[in-house]
Motif scaffolding. Structure first.
Motif, PDB file in Angstrom:
ATOM      1  N   CYS A 242      49.299  72.223  19.859  1.00 61.86           N
ATOM      2  CA  CYS A 242      48.135  72.350  18.985  1.00 61.86           C
ATOM      3  C   CYS A 242      47.758  71.002  18.366  1.00 61.86           C
ATOM      4  O   CYS A 242      46.569  70.670  18.248  1.00 61.86           O
ATOM      5  CB  CYS A 242      48.409  73.370  17.894  1.00 61.86           C
ATOM      6  N   VAL A 243      48.750  70.215  17.955  1.00 63.68           N
ATOM      7  CA  VAL A 243      48.468  68.887  17.414  1.00 63.68           C
ATOM      8  C   VAL A 243      47.848  68.006  18.483  1.00 63.68           C
ATOM      9  O   VAL A 243      46.904  67.243  18.211  1.00 63.68           O
ATOM     10  CB  VAL A 243      49.745  68.250  16.846  1.00 63.68           C
ATOM     11  N   ARG A 244      48.332  68.119  19.694  1.00 60.24           N
ATOM     12  CA  ARG A 244      47.754  67.339  20.799  1.00 60.24           C
ATOM     13  C   ARG A 244      46.268  67.642  20.948  1.00 60.24           C
ATOM     14  O   ARG A 244      45.447  66.721  21.116  1.00 60.24           O
ATOM     15  CB  ARG A 244      48.490  67.649  22.094  1.00 60.24           C
ATOM     16  N   ALA A 245      45.916  68.940  20.867  1.00 60.67           N
ATOM     17  CA  ALA A 245      44.508  69.327  21.008  1.00 60.67           C
ATOM     18  C   ALA A 245      43.682  68.825  19.820  1.00 60.67           C
ATOM     19  O   ALA A 245      42.539  68.376  19.997  1.00 60.67           O
ATOM     20  CB  ALA A 245      44.405  70.839  21.135  1.00 60.67           C
ATOM     21  N   LEU A 246      44.241  68.906  18.612  1.00 58.69           N
ATOM     22  CA  LEU A 246      43.529  68.405  17.436  1.00 58.69           C
ATOM     23  C   LEU A 246      43.264  66.915  17.551  1.00 58.69           C
ATOM     24  O   LEU A 246      42.153  66.434  17.276  1.00 58.69           O
ATOM     25  CB  LEU A 246      44.353  68.696  16.173  1.00 58.69           C
ATOM     26  N   LYS A 247      44.266  66.174  17.968  1.00 53.85           N
ATOM     27  CA  LYS A 247      44.123  64.727  18.110  1.00 53.85           C
ATOM     28  C   LYS A 247      43.098  64.383  19.174  1.00 53.85           C
ATOM     29  O   LYS A 247      42.255  63.488  18.983  1.00 53.85           O
ATOM     30  CB  LYS A 247      45.484  64.116  18.471  1.00 53.85           C
TER      31      LYS A 247
ATOM     32  N   TYR B 114      51.204  65.599  10.976  1.00 61.32           N
ATOM     33  CA  TYR B 114      49.814  65.329  11.332  1.00 61.32           C
ATOM     34  C   TYR B 114      49.015  65.492  10.052  1.00 61.32           C
ATOM     35  O   TYR B 114      48.910  66.579   9.500  1.00 61.32           O
ATOM     36  CB  TYR B 114      49.322  66.308  12.399  1.00 61.32           C
ATOM     37  N   HIS B 115      48.473  64.372   9.550  1.00 63.48           N
ATOM     38  CA  HIS B 115      47.838  64.375   8.242  1.00 63.48           C
ATOM     39  C   HIS B 115      46.575  65.220   8.218  1.00 63.48           C
ATOM     40  O   HIS B 115      45.840  65.300   9.207  1.00 63.48           O
ATOM     41  CB  HIS B 115      47.490  62.950   7.806  1.00 63.48           C
ATOM     42  N   GLY B 116      46.325  65.823   7.055  1.00 65.85           N
ATOM     43  CA  GLY B 116      45.091  66.545   6.836  1.00 65.85           C
ATOM     44  C   GLY B 116      44.038  65.646   6.224  1.00 65.85           C
ATOM     45  O   GLY B 116      44.310  64.497   5.851  1.00 65.85           O
ATOM     46  N   SER B 117      42.834  66.168   6.114  1.00 62.54           N
ATOM     47  CA  SER B 117      41.740  65.362   5.542  1.00 62.54           C
ATOM     48  C   SER B 117      41.900  65.184   4.043  1.00 62.54           C
ATOM     49  O   SER B 117      41.345  64.247   3.461  1.00 62.54           O
ATOM     50  CB  SER B 117      40.399  66.031   5.846  1.00 62.54           C
ATOM     51  N   ASP B 118      42.668  66.065   3.394  1.00 55.99           N
ATOM     52  CA  ASP B 118      42.924  65.972   1.960  1.00 55.99           C
ATOM     53  C   ASP B 118      44.399  65.658   1.746  1.00 55.99           C
ATOM     54  O   ASP B 118      45.250  66.541   1.848  1.00 55.99           O
ATOM     55  CB  ASP B 118      42.548  67.289   1.273  1.00 55.99           C
ATOM     56  N   PRO B 119      44.740  64.398   1.450  1.00 55.72           N
ATOM     57  CA  PRO B 119      46.161  64.035   1.292  1.00 55.72           C
ATOM     58  C   PRO B 119      46.875  64.804   0.191  1.00 55.72           C
ATOM     59  O   PRO B 119      48.100  64.943   0.227  1.00 55.72           O
ATOM     60  CB  PRO B 119      46.095  62.533   0.964  1.00 55.72           C
ATOM     61  N   ALA B 120      46.126  65.309  -0.773  1.00 58.55           N
ATOM     62  CA  ALA B 120      46.756  66.013  -1.894  1.00 58.55           C
ATOM     63  C   ALA B 120      46.987  67.492  -1.610  1.00 58.55           C
ATOM     64  O   ALA B 120      47.690  68.162  -2.362  1.00 58.55           O
ATOM     65  CB  ALA B 120      45.884  65.865  -3.146  1.00 58.55           C
ATOM     66  N   ALA B 121      46.418  67.997  -0.525  1.00 63.25           N
ATOM     67  CA  ALA B 121      46.541  69.426  -0.230  1.00 63.25           C
ATOM     68  C   ALA B 121      47.953  69.750   0.239  1.00 63.25           C
ATOM     69  O   ALA B 121      48.550  68.987   1.013  1.00 63.25           O
ATOM     70  CB  ALA B 121      45.529  69.828   0.832  1.00 63.25           C
TER      71      ALA B 121
END
Length: 596
Positions: free
Chosen positions: A287-292, A250-257
């Motif tokens: 948790c990913v389900r809730a984030l999405k 599940y990708h973050g907002s900062d691809p480099a992080a």
């Protein structure tokens, strides 16, 4: 009159007497428990309903034994005379009806009555069981009868503790009803675990047993289910890698992080449980389900791995899945054969995997690209269950040494060999087993086990001439473990010298201890505290994928309480949807802290 459902603000403002009146029936004919629980309310109030539940558990644990016995005896027999006469409380009536105990066949009813009588005669209190079960929907009558038959053989002190555990579970469900609380995510994880357990290897599936070993059809079906659920829940990337690991990102907002890595294994021991390993995949999935669903991204990516193999059941390749990620896949494993003569290389090819060392080597992760590894796991032991705590924070995964040995004496006639002239190999090993027990018990966080004992070609009328045995010694630090190993080896030599027998001892496994990373352990501790629960720190006596990842990156673990005295590697392995909910909440809090 208090209006239902209630809420935490009301609870934190209520007097003990007000709470006992509003929560009447929570504990069968025992309002003192609610009063005592409220009286333990911290200065700032309960942070969660879970905190209030634990306060009542503590109140019962600290009450005199007679008060605990009275609590158990206040409960009615299942499908007993009071139920037939309609004399149960409303809560008990509903719970027994939900389990179908009011619809027993004549044969079932007769069996329940006979078991009730036998149980009461043996223990002096009625059989108590939370018949709505770990999921809260109600157990089937056959499950209840099977539990009655099994628990009838228990030790009285163990059975008293088990009765009290069920009483607390009954109260937990009733409290949820009164507060209008539904552990939705915990139920989701429960349902996933049940569905995942539908796939089992041949020979076990037919007996209703769960066995999933590396790259069998059941193993591949489980991988496909996990991958499908990951796609459905919103992972951006999902795949099955060259050793069969199921990987979701599940990708973050900062691809480099650097990413956070988490997960556990989905293979099982033979005739095992549904949660060992698998819980650590399903909790972060929730948790990913809730984030999405919330349209939310963390600053860093989250990578969830269902490791294909940790148990070493089909091949002697323990931690194969996590070892591939750390770059520690042993090339010799590919030529290992299973019990049917199938090499791992051929099994991989049959599963559609490349079965090449190049493809496997490419799975190694660059530690610089990861913040660390965290793992959620069922405890696999009795500690949290005994303390009445849903969650525990792991301080270290024990280092272990395993050995196999043999003592060689002289086989001789049991009737004609005087006691002072015997060279009995079995009694020498028995003496060593008792020494190991004393030595391990004398030091905290050290355990020693002699799990295998065999007298080859033994006979009832022959003094044992040979005795084979195993040693499994574990501790939170390698130094403590190694000191015990040295003492056991020295004692073995002394015993054999005194008894006139010889010995061999071969080390077969050595795994270093894996202390938790302080920063990640602190994050788990903060997450448990945020759930309104006491922070309990404990070592892990079992091995986990986290100890493999520990070799290349920081790691820390969260334990979830198990039912049935915490038994694991066993079909009785279980946990409740409420405890699963708390694990999801704690994981979500840990993720929120990363986003802060």
């Amino acid at each position: 009159m208090t209006t239902l459902p209630l809420d935490l603000a009301w609870l934190n403002g209520a007097t003990p007497a007000e709470a006992a009146a509003a929560l009447d029936g929570l504990y069968e004919h025992s309002p003192w428990i609610v009063e005592a629980g409220v009286a333990r309310r911290p200065a700032g109030g309960f942070r969660s309903l879970a905190g209030f539940k634990h306060s009542m558990v503590q109140a019962v644990a600290e009450a005199p034994r007679e008060a605990r016995l009275a609590l158990v005896r206040a409960h009615p027999e299942l499908a007993g005379k009071a139920a037939i006469a309609g004399e149960l409380t409303a809560e008990s009536t509903g719970e027994q009806a939900r389990a179908g105990l009011n619809q027993c066949t004549p044969e079932e009813f007769a069996r329940v009555q006979a078991l009730n009588a036998a149980y009461n005669a043996r223990f002096g209190w009625p059989f108590v069981m939370a018949v709505r079960g770990p999921r809260g929907l109600g157990l089937h009558r056959r499950e209840i009868i099977a539990a009655m038959e099994r628990r009838l053989a228990g030790h009285p002190e163990v059975e008293l503790a088990e009765a009290l555990r069920h009483i607390h579970r009954i109260a937990e469900i009733r409290l949820n009803d009164k507060f209008g609380v539904v552990p939705t995510e915990g139920q989701r994880v429960w349902d996933w675990a049940e569905e995942l357990a539908a796939d089992s290897d041949p020979g076990y599936q037919e007996q209703g047993q769960l066995t999933v070993t590396y790259l069998t059809d059941a193993h591949r079906a489980a991988a496909a289910r996990l991958a499908g659920w990951m796609r459905e829940t919103g992972f951006d990337e999902v795949g099955i890698d060259a050793v069969g690991n199921v990987v979701g990102v599940y990708h973050g907002s900062d691809p480099a992080a650097p990413r956070l890595l988490t997960g556990s294994h989905y293979d099982t021991v033979r005739n095992g449980g549904k949660y060992d390993g698998r819980l650590g995949i399903l909790v972060p999935m929730a948790c990913v389900r809730a984030l999405k669903a919330a349209g939310r991204r963390l600053p860093c990516g989250l990578e969830v791995v269902g490791f294909a193999e940790e148990e070493g059941q089909r091949y002697k390749a323990t931690f194969l899945g996590s070892g591939a990620l750390t770059g520690h896949f042993d090339p010799a494993w590919l030529d290992q054969q299973d019990a049917d003569g199938i090499t791992m290389r051929d099994a991989m090819r049959q599963a559609g995997l490349p079965a090449t060392l190049d493809a496997i080597a490419a799975l190694a992760r660059d530690p610089a690209r990861y913040r660390g590894f965290v793992e959620v796991h069922i405890e696999q032991g009795p500690v949290l269950n005994e303390l009445g705590l849903p969650l525990g924070v792991v301080t270290s995964i024990n280092g272990s040494v395993r050995c196999v040995g043999e003592v060689i004496g002289m086989a001789s006639h049991a009737g004609t060999t005087p006691m002072d002239r015997r060279r009995d190999a079995a009694t020498a090993v028995a003496e060593l087993a008792l020494f190991l027990e004393r030595r391990a018990a004398a030091q905290p966080d050290l355990v020693g086990t002699m799990g295998l004992l065999a007298v080859p070609n033994g006979s009832i009328n022959v003094v044992p001439g040979r005795c084979r045995f195993s040693l499994d010694i574990r501790a939170t630090t390698d130094a403590v473990r190694d000191a015990c190993v040295a003492d056991v080896r020295a004692e073995l030599a002394a015993i054999c010298e005194r008894r006139g027998v010889s010995w061999t001892l071969e080390e077969t496994l050595r795994a270093a201890a894996a202390p938790s990373d302080p920063a990640w352990q602190a994050r788990w501790e903060a997450a448990v505290a945020a759930a309104g629960l006491p922070v309990f720190r404990m070592p892990s006596g079992a091995g986990h994928d986290a100890m493999k990842l520990h070799e290349v990156m920081p790691q820390a673990m969260l334990f979830v309480r198990g039912e049935n005295a915490g038994i694991s590697h066993n079909p009785l392995e279980s946990t409740t949807c409420d405890d699963m909910q708390l694990a999801v909440d704690a994981f979500r809090t840990l993720l929120d802290e990363l986003a802060a």
